[in-house]
Design a protein around this motif. Structure first.
Motif, PDB file in Angstrom:
ATOM      1  N   GLU A 177      28.862  87.363  20.664  1.00 22.01           N
ATOM      2  CA  GLU A 177      29.449  87.249  21.231  1.00 22.01           C
ATOM      3  C   GLU A 177      29.070  87.394  22.296  1.00 22.01           C
ATOM      4  O   GLU A 177      28.410  86.907  23.386  1.00 22.01           O
ATOM      5  CB  GLU A 177      30.381  85.970  21.441  1.00 22.01           C
ATOM      6  CG  GLU A 177      30.609  85.314  22.436  1.00 22.01           C
ATOM      7  CD  GLU A 177      29.848  84.124  21.977  1.00 22.01           C
ATOM      8  OE1 GLU A 177      29.217  83.692  23.323  1.00 22.01           O
ATOM      9  OE2 GLU A 177      29.755  82.915  21.171  1.00 22.01           O
ATOM     10  N   LYS A 178      29.289  88.735  22.494  1.00 20.76           N
ATOM     11  CA  LYS A 178      28.994  89.812  23.720  1.00 20.76           C
ATOM     12  C   LYS A 178      27.330  89.404  24.103  1.00 20.76           C
ATOM     13  O   LYS A 178      27.232  89.666  25.298  1.00 20.76           O
ATOM     14  CB  LYS A 178      29.537  91.211  23.272  1.00 20.76           C
ATOM     15  CG  LYS A 178      29.628  91.445  24.621  1.00 20.76           C
ATOM     16  CD  LYS A 178      30.286  93.588  24.591  1.00 20.76           C
ATOM     17  CE  LYS A 178      30.073  94.200  25.425  1.00 20.76           C
ATOM     18  NZ  LYS A 178      31.157  95.204  25.026  1.00 20.76           N
TER      19      LYS A 178
ATOM     20  N   THR B  30      26.135  86.380  25.098  1.00 16.92           N
ATOM     21  CA  THR B  30      26.424  86.237  27.209  1.00 16.92           C
ATOM     22  C   THR B  30      25.886  87.435  27.618  1.00 16.92           C
ATOM     23  O   THR B  30      25.726  86.732  29.206  1.00 16.92           O
ATOM     24  CB  THR B  30      27.861  86.458  26.383  1.00 16.92           C
ATOM     25  OG1 THR B  30      28.950  86.242  25.763  1.00 16.92           O
ATOM     26  CG2 THR B  30      28.773  86.290  28.291  1.00 16.92           C
TER      27      THR B  30
END
Length: 303
Positions: A80-81, A84
């Motif tokens: 997810e990092k 993002t």
């Protein structure tokens, strides 16, 4: 063209949703490449799967099968990092509904992604002024959305999308809320960004003006890419469409894809039931999409 030469490389991408006891295939076996510095149009009627494909390209959802590489990296394998980071710095989004915050000025709306990403005050001001300058709205920087026209609001939304200097802009029916004059202006701005700033623009649209400005046009139907036109083939097909519009001129009213029938209202066929949205819980596409135009775009050999 190798994966290292494209921004996005999609290979046999499929996305299936479970809806109760049934399965709905929103994207089916799509293979396409998005090279840098091009203006790419994606056409297709409502329910064709365009928002679903957009969400895959942006890393907003994972595919059921197949691969999608962003600058050579597999989106499905990212955490997810990392995703993002791509959405904040590598991809800009432009939507039909402008999505501006009403209590913020144009400057503050454009600056907001930089604030979220932690940029310093001086760099935020420099980049925001640059983005507003590109879209021609620096003199209106202190106006709030309700003080701007629809075309100006969409320009602010475009400035917000490019303020982080991403290599890719994804636009979903970006002129659906605009009249033809403002639509032409927005399309011209996209073309200028591609040619002058090297930004790649991928836009879902039904406006023939956009198609005429695109470097390539892909048609989507039932979740699949069924038509692909570039260069001379694209221009030849657009000229054929334009010629057909002139042939149909005597009729009462001509739309994008040709003339309406002069038959009475009673002679018209019953309207078809509306099709469901592309995704479970996803956004609907704009109404009034011109299926006749898509049919004219399709080559006679297309199935």
């Amino acid at each position: 063209m190798s994966s290292s030469q494209v921004i996005i490389d999609i290979d046999n991408l499929t996305r299936v949703y479970d809806v109760g006891a049934e399965q709905v295939t929103a994207v089916k076996d799509v293979t396409m490449q998005v090279p840098p510095g091009q203006f790419i149009a994606l056409v297709g009627r409502s329910g064709a799967g365009k928002p679903s494909l957009r969400n895959r390209r942006a890393g907003l959802d994972k595919p059921t099968s197949g691969t999608i590489l962003f600058e050579g990296e597999d989106l499905a394998a990212m955490g997810e990092k990392e995703l993002t980071n791509i959405r904040r710095h590598k991809v800009g989004f432009v939507f039909q509904a402008f999505g501006l915050l009403p209590l913020l000025s144009a400057f503050e709306n454009v600056e907001l992604p930089l604030r979220i990403s932690g940029y310093g005050v001086r760099e935020r001001e420099e980049r925001t002024r640059e983005a507003l300058g590109i879209v021609g709205l620096l003199p209106r920087a202190n106006h709030r959305p309700y003080e701007l026209s629809g075309g100006e609001q969409q320009r602010v939304a475009i400035a917000r999308a490019i303020v982080t200097r991403p290599p890719l802009i994804l636009a979903d029916e970006p002129t659906g809320e605009l009249d033809s004059t403002n639509a032409q202006s927005i399309f011209g701005l996209f073309r200028e960004m591609v040619e002058t700033h090297g930004i790649t623009v991928v836009a879902a649209t039904h406006d023939s003006t956009l198609l005429a400005m695109a470097d390539q046009v892909n048609e989507m139907r039932d979740g699949s890419i069924v038509g692909h036109l570039v260069g001379d083939d694209l221009q030849s097909r657009l000229e054929d469409i334009q010629a057909s519009r002139y042939r149909d001129a005597p009729s009462k009213s001509a739309g994008v894809g040709g003339a309406e029938s002069e038959a009475s209202e009673a002679d018209q066929p019953e309207a078809a039931e509306p099709e469901p949205a592309d995704e479970v819980g996803g956004e609907d596409e704009s109404p009034g999409q011109d299926e006749d135009y898509v049919n004219r775009f399709r080559r006679p050999t297309d199935k």
